[in-house]
Scaffold this motif. Sequence first.
Motif, PDB file in Angstrom:
ATOM      1  N   ILE A 425      45.052  40.017  29.489  1.00 57.61           N
ATOM      2  CA  ILE A 425      46.438  39.694  29.154  1.00 57.61           C
ATOM      3  C   ILE A 425      47.327  39.791  30.384  1.00 57.61           C
ATOM      4  O   ILE A 425      48.146  38.904  30.647  1.00 57.61           O
ATOM      5  CB  ILE A 425      46.941  40.625  28.029  1.00 57.61           C
ATOM      6  CG1 ILE A 425      46.248  40.287  26.722  1.00 57.61           C
ATOM      7  CG2 ILE A 425      48.461  40.535  27.893  1.00 57.61           C
ATOM      8  CD1 ILE A 425      46.576  41.225  25.581  1.00 57.61           C
ATOM      9  N   ALA A 426      47.179  40.878  31.151  1.00 56.52           N
ATOM     10  CA  ALA A 426      48.048  41.099  32.310  1.00 56.52           C
ATOM     11  C   ALA A 426      47.935  39.975  33.320  1.00 56.52           C
ATOM     12  O   ALA A 426      48.925  39.619  33.978  1.00 56.52           O
ATOM     13  CB  ALA A 426      47.720  42.434  32.959  1.00 56.52           C
ATOM     14  N   MET A 427      46.746  39.411  33.461  1.00 54.89           N
ATOM     15  CA  MET A 427      46.520  38.398  34.487  1.00 54.89           C
ATOM     16  C   MET A 427      46.347  37.002  33.901  1.00 54.89           C
ATOM     17  O   MET A 427      45.715  36.134  34.499  1.00 54.89           O
ATOM     18  CB  MET A 427      45.296  38.785  35.326  1.00 54.89           C
ATOM     19  CG  MET A 427      45.549  39.967  36.252  1.00 54.89           C
ATOM     20  SD  MET A 427      46.681  39.527  37.620  1.00 54.89           S
ATOM     21  CE  MET A 427      48.243  40.141  36.996  1.00 54.89           C
ATOM     22  N   ASP A 428      46.914  36.776  32.730  1.00 57.20           N
ATOM     23  CA  ASP A 428      46.900  35.435  32.134  1.00 57.20           C
ATOM     24  C   ASP A 428      47.504  34.425  33.117  1.00 57.20           C
ATOM     25  O   ASP A 428      48.519  34.688  33.755  1.00 57.20           O
ATOM     26  CB  ASP A 428      47.714  35.463  30.845  1.00 57.20           C
ATOM     27  CG  ASP A 428      47.808  34.097  30.206  1.00 57.20           C
ATOM     28  OD1 ASP A 428      46.821  33.663  29.591  1.00 57.20           O
ATOM     29  OD2 ASP A 428      48.885  33.467  30.319  1.00 57.20           O
ATOM     30  N   CYS A 429      46.864  33.271  33.219  1.00 54.97           N
ATOM     31  CA  CYS A 429      47.250  32.314  34.261  1.00 54.97           C
ATOM     32  C   CYS A 429      47.684  30.966  33.691  1.00 54.97           C
ATOM     33  O   CYS A 429      47.618  29.944  34.376  1.00 54.97           O
ATOM     34  CB  CYS A 429      46.057  32.114  35.204  1.00 54.97           C
ATOM     35  SG  CYS A 429      46.522  31.845  36.920  1.00 54.97           S
ATOM     36  N   ARG A 430      48.144  30.944  32.461  1.00 60.80           N
ATOM     37  CA  ARG A 430      48.595  29.690  31.867  1.00 60.80           C
ATOM     38  C   ARG A 430      49.893  29.239  32.522  1.00 60.80           C
ATOM     39  O   ARG A 430      50.803  30.038  32.745  1.00 60.80           O
ATOM     40  CB  ARG A 430      48.804  29.858  30.368  1.00 60.80           C
ATOM     41  CG  ARG A 430      49.156  28.556  29.642  1.00 60.80           C
ATOM     42  CD  ARG A 430      49.269  28.788  28.142  1.00 60.80           C
ATOM     43  NE  ARG A 430      49.602  27.564  27.428  1.00 60.80           N
ATOM     44  CZ  ARG A 430      48.732  26.644  27.035  1.00 60.80           C
ATOM     45  NH1 ARG A 430      47.435  26.826  27.292  1.00 60.80           N
ATOM     46  NH2 ARG A 430      49.110  25.561  26.378  1.00 60.80           N
TER      47      ARG A 430
END
Length: 606
Positions: A425-430
């Motif tokens: 979640i913290a590094m979601d790249c959308r």
Amino acid sequence: MAVTILRDAFGVPHLYADTAAALFFGFGYVQAQDRQEALFRNLKQARGELAELEGATALEGDIAVRAFCLHERAQGAWRSLPGAVRAEIGAFAAGINRYQRDFPEQRPLGAFMVTPQDILTFALFVNLAFSLEGLAAGSNAFVVAPERLASKHGSLVSMDPHLPLQGFYRWYEARLVGGEFDLHGVTFVGLPYPGMGSNGHLAWANTVNQPDLSDAYLLRLKGNTGYEYDGQTRALEFREFVFKLKDGGELTRKIAYSHHGPMLTEGVALRRVGGSDAGLVTQIRAQGLATTTQEYREALAQRGTVMFNHLFGDSRGQVGYVWGGRIPRRPEGFDFSGPVPGWTSATEWGEPVAFSEHPQCSFPPLGFLQSCNDGPTRTGAGAHLTPPGPFPAWLAPDSQTLRGQRLHALLEASGPLDLEGAKTIAMDCRDLNAEADLPRFLAEAKTGPAHELLVRWDKTLTQDSRGAALFQLARREGSVVRALARLSRHGLPLDTAWGELHRHQRGKIDLPMDGGGESLCPNDGELGPDCRTVVTFGSSFRMLAQLAPDTPPELWAAQPYGNSDNPDSPHYTDQMPLACRRRYRRVPWTRSALDAEATSRHRLES
């Protein structure tokens, strides 16, 4: 008085001492060892002397800093500090000076023997800098309560401040164990106390909030020496400053002052929060010593830092959020979004807003709280926000970011969270602009290879993504046609991978990097003439802290480059591959875990 310094596998110093004085002596020493040039740049900038190092380009900033007389104010603020704090800052300065004496050949241009007041001057400067309007900063943070964790106990805190990757904003990481201190976190080089991190009992994260911290006052000047105030004439005070330049030249500037503040523009006086007392150091020191959320709130009640959202959780499972800062109360009847009359006492600031009036939450209804620089009503606090609002715009504007919407949605949709889920979640790249902008680019492309590529694009900004480069260029150029023309001019194929254009560089290292633009991983920079972007802003430090009762914390962290500024050090660029792929490294907390990976040991005696 001695301190033992061990370096972990990534060169991060872990300091162990019997006393706080020895601990901070060692902390000053290792900051000088790893970041000496940055250290003195920060201290010179805080004194308004950066033009001595960087020339006339730094002069405007020096004038603005010197106008607030930070170094002079630090002399008076020093006497107000508790004795323990003075001893720790004094030891920190002594450690910096010890390194200079031990390695005189390494002293950079502009180095000087540091006093405790120089350290305090930098602390005042940090507060003043964050009060500037238009600060280029962001951040993501969240805290998860036990009812939403897979473990069902303790708490989990994620920190991800978004800042420039160069300049005084760069974080320095360390573990500090000695006296009453036992914590791992980051600080700006030149400060002795970590501003974010964990002490095993509690972890805390900050994001920039947006209270109004400065005002411009219009003056009715009376000749060259006075101004009108409540029907009387008050005398302007004049101070003369001499600025030394890198080329050896000097510039003298006379600045006029009203009681509102300095007049840097004719007829306009500037008043800002920060830069007048030593509250920043006492508050962040207390934050690092807090072992419960209640103790952390008591630290925030000092209102020593000028801003920041605070998200925090402890090992007992208590979590919290506070919209923090030292926020001046404005009188009603005036529009403080622009200059206000400076000739009447009716526009004077009142006392700072009481801590009890700051928006805050202790029991989030959804089991989590998040902040991506959103207003307090957008954090997940819901009806549990106290006071409930609405709030005046100068206190807490009701803003919402695309990042905040995305992070809230991901946390709400998640099942019971563990560390791996939190990392995802913290590094979601959308790409969060895709929903609004992709339809018009598809309509423009109509059919053909560009249309097909954008249809197939997974809407992420990973370095391997095909379609992200075309979409990002189309947004910057304003159309798909112009984006295609730009790719063609540089001999780049339509389906160029995002990482070919989105680069992370330091020294001889040049890597493709995830993230960019408007995403939870907003690593970004200026678009170059070759269609490539070198990242200069984004995730400046990341940490996940999972806390549980009677158990050592589990910490995972990453920096954008490495902890050292020495190009010959293996720790100059060793964390860049982690940053580029949005990965974390495990932080050794116990002494046995550290001993198993330590790369060096040094016993330093004062």
